[in-house]
Every structure is written in C-alpha cells, then in structure tokens.
Design a protein around this motif. Structure first.
Motif, PDB file in Angstrom:
ATOM      1  N   ASP A 275       0.868  -1.179   0.000  1.00 61.27           N
ATOM      2  CA  ASP A 275       0.000   0.000   0.000  1.00 61.27           C
ATOM      3  C   ASP A 275       0.897   1.219   0.000  1.00 61.27           C
ATOM      4  O   ASP A 275       1.813   1.325   0.823  1.00 61.27           O
ATOM      5  N   LEU A 276       0.636   2.133  -0.914  1.00 62.17           N
ATOM      6  CA  LEU A 276       1.373   3.391  -0.959  1.00 62.17           C
ATOM      7  C   LEU A 276       0.760   4.310   0.084  1.00 62.17           C
ATOM      8  O   LEU A 276      -0.372   4.746  -0.061  1.00 62.17           O
ATOM      9  N   GLU A 277       1.480   4.574   1.155  1.00 66.24           N
ATOM     10  CA  GLU A 277       0.934   5.345   2.271  1.00 66.24           C
ATOM     11  C   GLU A 277       1.181   6.839   2.119  1.00 66.24           C
ATOM     12  O   GLU A 277       0.291   7.635   2.338  1.00 66.24           O
ATOM     13  N   GLU A 278       2.401   7.223   1.779  1.00 66.68           N
ATOM     14  CA  GLU A 278       2.703   8.645   1.689  1.00 66.68           C
ATOM     15  C   GLU A 278       3.760   8.897   0.625  1.00 66.68           C
ATOM     16  O   GLU A 278       4.686   8.104   0.443  1.00 66.68           O
ATOM     17  N   VAL A 279       3.586   9.998  -0.075  1.00 71.65           N
ATOM     18  CA  VAL A 279       4.560  10.461  -1.060  1.00 71.65           C
ATOM     19  C   VAL A 279       4.797  11.939  -0.772  1.00 71.65           C
ATOM     20  O   VAL A 279       3.853  12.725  -0.698  1.00 71.65           O
ATOM     21  N   LYS A 280       6.059  12.285  -0.575  1.00 69.54           N
ATOM     22  CA  LYS A 280       6.386  13.672  -0.270  1.00 69.54           C
ATOM     23  C   LYS A 280       7.623  14.068  -1.069  1.00 69.54           C
ATOM     24  O   LYS A 280       8.615  13.338  -1.089  1.00 69.54           O
ATOM     25  N   VAL A 281       7.548  15.213  -1.708  1.00 68.70           N
ATOM     26  CA  VAL A 281       8.689  15.748  -2.453  1.00 68.70           C
ATOM     27  C   VAL A 281       9.065  17.080  -1.823  1.00 68.70           C
ATOM     28  O   VAL A 281       8.228  17.972  -1.685  1.00 68.70           O
ATOM     29  N   THR A 282      10.340  17.195  -1.417  1.00 64.59           N
ATOM     30  CA  THR A 282      10.832  18.439  -0.828  1.00 64.59           C
ATOM     31  C   THR A 282      12.145  18.828  -1.493  1.00 64.59           C
ATOM     32  O   THR A 282      12.816  17.991  -2.095  1.00 64.59           O
ATOM     33  N   GLN A 283      12.480  20.073  -1.358  1.00 63.18           N
ATOM     34  CA  GLN A 283      13.748  20.567  -1.887  1.00 63.18           C
ATOM     35  C   GLN A 283      14.820  20.360  -0.828  1.00 63.18           C
ATOM     36  O   GLN A 283      14.636  20.744   0.326  1.00 63.18           O
ATOM     37  N   ALA A 284      15.919  19.713  -1.173  1.00 67.46           N
ATOM     38  CA  ALA A 284      17.039  19.483  -0.254  1.00 67.46           C
ATOM     39  C   ALA A 284      18.292  20.055  -0.900  1.00 67.46           C
ATOM     40  O   ALA A 284      18.985  19.368  -1.643  1.00 67.46           O
ATOM     41  N   GLY A 285      18.542  21.306  -0.616  1.00 68.99           N
ATOM     42  CA  GLY A 285      19.681  21.969  -1.242  1.00 68.99           C
ATOM     43  C   GLY A 285      19.432  22.150  -2.729  1.00 68.99           C
ATOM     44  O   GLY A 285      18.412  22.684  -3.140  1.00 68.99           O
ATOM     45  N   SER A 286      20.358  21.649  -3.554  1.00 62.55           N
ATOM     46  CA  SER A 286      20.221  21.818  -5.006  1.00 62.55           C
ATOM     47  C   SER A 286      19.417  20.693  -5.652  1.00 62.55           C
ATOM     48  O   SER A 286      19.181  20.721  -6.847  1.00 62.55           O
ATOM     49  N   ARG A 287      19.018  19.708  -4.870  1.00 57.74           N
ATOM     50  CA  ARG A 287      18.227  18.625  -5.464  1.00 57.74           C
ATOM     51  C   ARG A 287      16.961  18.362  -4.657  1.00 57.74           C
ATOM     52  O   ARG A 287      16.815  18.825  -3.536  1.00 57.74           O
ATOM     53  N   ARG A 288      16.089  17.614  -5.267  1.00 55.32           N
ATOM     54  CA  ARG A 288      14.825  17.276  -4.609  1.00 55.32           C
ATOM     55  C   ARG A 288      14.959  15.958  -3.866  1.00 55.32           C
ATOM     56  O   ARG A 288      15.736  15.090  -4.251  1.00 55.32           O
ATOM     57  N   GLN A 289      14.182  15.844  -2.814  1.00 52.51           N
ATOM     58  CA  GLN A 289      14.136  14.626  -2.026  1.00 52.51           C
ATOM     59  C   GLN A 289      12.737  14.036  -2.176  1.00 52.51           C
ATOM     60  O   GLN A 289      11.741  14.696  -1.918  1.00 52.51           O
ATOM     61  N   VAL A 290      12.671  12.772  -2.610  1.00 55.34           N
ATOM     62  CA  VAL A 290      11.408  12.065  -2.785  1.00 55.34           C
ATOM     63  C   VAL A 290      11.325  11.029  -1.671  1.00 55.34           C
ATOM     64  O   VAL A 290      12.136  10.110  -1.619  1.00 55.34           O
ATOM     65  N   GLN A 291      10.347  11.206  -0.771  1.00 53.65           N
ATOM     66  CA  GLN A 291      10.157  10.285   0.342  1.00 53.65           C
ATOM     67  C   GLN A 291       8.868   9.503   0.113  1.00 53.65           C
ATOM     68  O   GLN A 291       7.809  10.091  -0.101  1.00 53.65           O
ATOM     69  N   ILE A 292       8.982   8.178   0.167  1.00 51.21           N
ATOM     70  CA  ILE A 292       7.851   7.298  -0.086  1.00 51.21           C
ATOM     71  C   ILE A 292       7.736   6.321   1.070  1.00 51.21           C
ATOM     72  O   ILE A 292       8.721   5.679   1.447  1.00 51.21           O
ATOM     73  N   ASP A 293       6.533   6.227   1.641  1.00 50.85           N
ATOM     74  CA  ASP A 293       6.263   5.242   2.679  1.00 50.85           C
ATOM     75  C   ASP A 293       5.307   4.195   2.119  1.00 50.85           C
ATOM     76  O   ASP A 293       4.282   4.542   1.514  1.00 50.85           O
ATOM     77  N   VAL A 294       5.642   2.925   2.327  1.00 54.77           N
ATOM     78  CA  VAL A 294       4.798   1.811   1.909  1.00 54.77           C
ATOM     79  C   VAL A 294       4.562   0.894   3.104  1.00 54.77           C
ATOM     80  O   VAL A 294       5.347   0.883   4.050  1.00 54.77           O
ATOM     81  N   ASP A 295       3.490   0.139   3.041  1.00 56.00           N
ATOM     82  CA  ASP A 295       3.184  -0.799   4.108  1.00 56.00           C
ATOM     83  C   ASP A 295       2.421  -1.964   3.509  1.00 56.00           C
ATOM     84  O   ASP A 295       2.003  -1.921   2.356  1.00 56.00           O
ATOM     85  N   ALA A 296       2.242  -3.007   4.301  1.00 53.29           N
ATOM     86  CA  ALA A 296       1.486  -4.185   3.886  1.00 53.29           C
ATOM     87  C   ALA A 296       1.004  -4.909   5.126  1.00 53.29           C
ATOM     88  O   ALA A 296       1.522  -4.674   6.221  1.00 53.29           O
ATOM     89  N   ASP A 297       0.015  -5.755   4.961  1.00 54.13           N
ATOM     90  CA  ASP A 297      -0.405  -6.598   6.079  1.00 54.13           C
ATOM     91  C   ASP A 297       0.798  -7.408   6.510  1.00 54.13           C
ATOM     92  O   ASP A 297       1.509  -7.971   5.689  1.00 54.13           O
ATOM     93  N   GLY A 298       1.067  -7.436   7.795  1.00 53.87           N
ATOM     94  CA  GLY A 298       2.239  -8.146   8.299  1.00 53.87           C
ATOM     95  C   GLY A 298       3.495  -7.299   8.276  1.00 53.87           C
ATOM     96  O   GLY A 298       4.563  -7.751   8.668  1.00 53.87           O
ATOM     97  N   GLY A 299       3.404  -6.057   7.787  1.00 50.14           N
ATOM     98  CA  GLY A 299       4.552  -5.160   7.738  1.00 50.14           C
ATOM     99  C   GLY A 299       5.414  -5.392   6.502  1.00 50.14           C
ATOM    100  O   GLY A 299       5.116  -6.238   5.666  1.00 50.14           O
TER     101      GLY A 299
END
Length: 181
Positions: free
Chosen positions: A23-47
């Motif tokens: 399951d795609l739980e969260e997607v976040k894109v932020t600026q980290a200095g001169s490049r972007r940071q893509v943070q993705i959280d996933v989960d599933a039954d049982g972890g």
C-alpha cells in the motif's frame, strides 16, 4: 485530473506498489539543497521488511528515471515504512494495529488512550485505558467518524502474554536439560 507533481507521482507509483503487494501510504517531495528529495512510505499486512523496501526502491528508481516526472534535475529517493508511531487514518491502519495502544483525539475534543481489539471498515472495538491507572479498562465501539486524529503509541513496558508463555516454556525446558545432564 491530477495537476500537482505529487499527484502525478502518486499516479505512477500506485500501480507499482499494488503490483508489489504494498500500500502506498505517503509520497512527499521536498527541496534538499540543489536537489529534490522524494520520500515514499509503503506498508502491507504483516509489515514490510528491508528486502521488500529495497526491491520496491529499485523499481521506483527505474520508473522515475524512465519517466519525465522528475525532469533532468538530481533527486534523492528514500523508501521506507510509516514507522512505529504511525497515524491511523485508514481502516487498514487500524486493522494492522490490532493489539497496539493508540492515542485518540475525538471529534468532540476529548482524548483517550485505547488498545485496539478489532476493527472493520466503519470503526474499531477498543479497550479504553483508565486515566492515571484509576479504575479498569472499558471496551468501547469507536466509529471512525468520531475520530479527529489517532496515532499508534510505542510501549516500552508492555508484557506480551505470548512472549511470557514462551519464556515459561524455555525455563521449563532448561530445567529438564539441567536435570538430565
């Protein structure tokens, strides 16, 4: 129609997560200095384990490189799980947190601490913990419509009955082996 970069990114990632059984739980894109940071959280039954996260990270990296969503600018990709104190925003989150303690802020402003006993698509049966240890825990049906905000709580001193049973079995087996030796 999806117009924000995060919406377009979600549209690309949702089928990849589903194909991986996640399951795609969260997607976040932020600026980290001169490049972007893509943070993705996933989960599933049982972890999810590290191997699953690593494989999904490779899949996502390849898909992002093949698409034009990130453009030509450098980006840093981070794939992880929601963590121990995850917010409970979907029925599946409540189901996966069965047995765990949660801090719940109700829509009427009251706050409770409750152990999740079971849940379905509309709500959860919880055991409300007494305030300051006064009294006994009480079961309550909590409809999700009543919940303004909820988050799993980390417990450092919980005595898990199953682990205690295993420890007792281990001690008994050890005593027998010592007697035989």
């Amino acid at each position: 129609m999806s117009t924000t970069p995060t919406d377009r990114l979600r549209a690309l990632l949702e089928p990849l997560a589903a194909e991986a059984g996640l399951d795609l739980e969260e997607v976040k894109v932020t600026q980290a200095g001169s490049r972007r940071q893509v943070q993705i959280d996933v989960d599933a039954d049982g972890g999810v384990d590290l191997d699953t996260i690593a494989e999904f990270s490779r899949t996502v990296g390849q898909a992002l490189d093949e698409s034009d969503l990130m453009g030509s600018a450098a980006y840093l990709l981070e794939v992880g799980s929601p963590g121990a104190e995850r917010p409970l925003t979907e029925p599946r989150h409540w189901r996966r947190a069965t047995g765990r303690l949660a801090a719940v802020k109700l829509a009427d402003g009251k706050e409770i601490t409750a152990r999740i006993l079971e849940s379905d698509e509309d709500g959860a049966l919880v055991e409300v913990q007494p305030v300051k240890g006064a009294g006994r825990p009480k079961e309550r049906r909590l409809e999700f419509a009543e919940v303004a905000k909820a988050r799993v709580q980390v417990e450092f001193n919980r005595k898990d009955d199953a682990l205690l049973d295993e420890a007792a079995d281990f001690t008994e087996d050890t005593d027998v082996e010592e007697e035989e030796a």
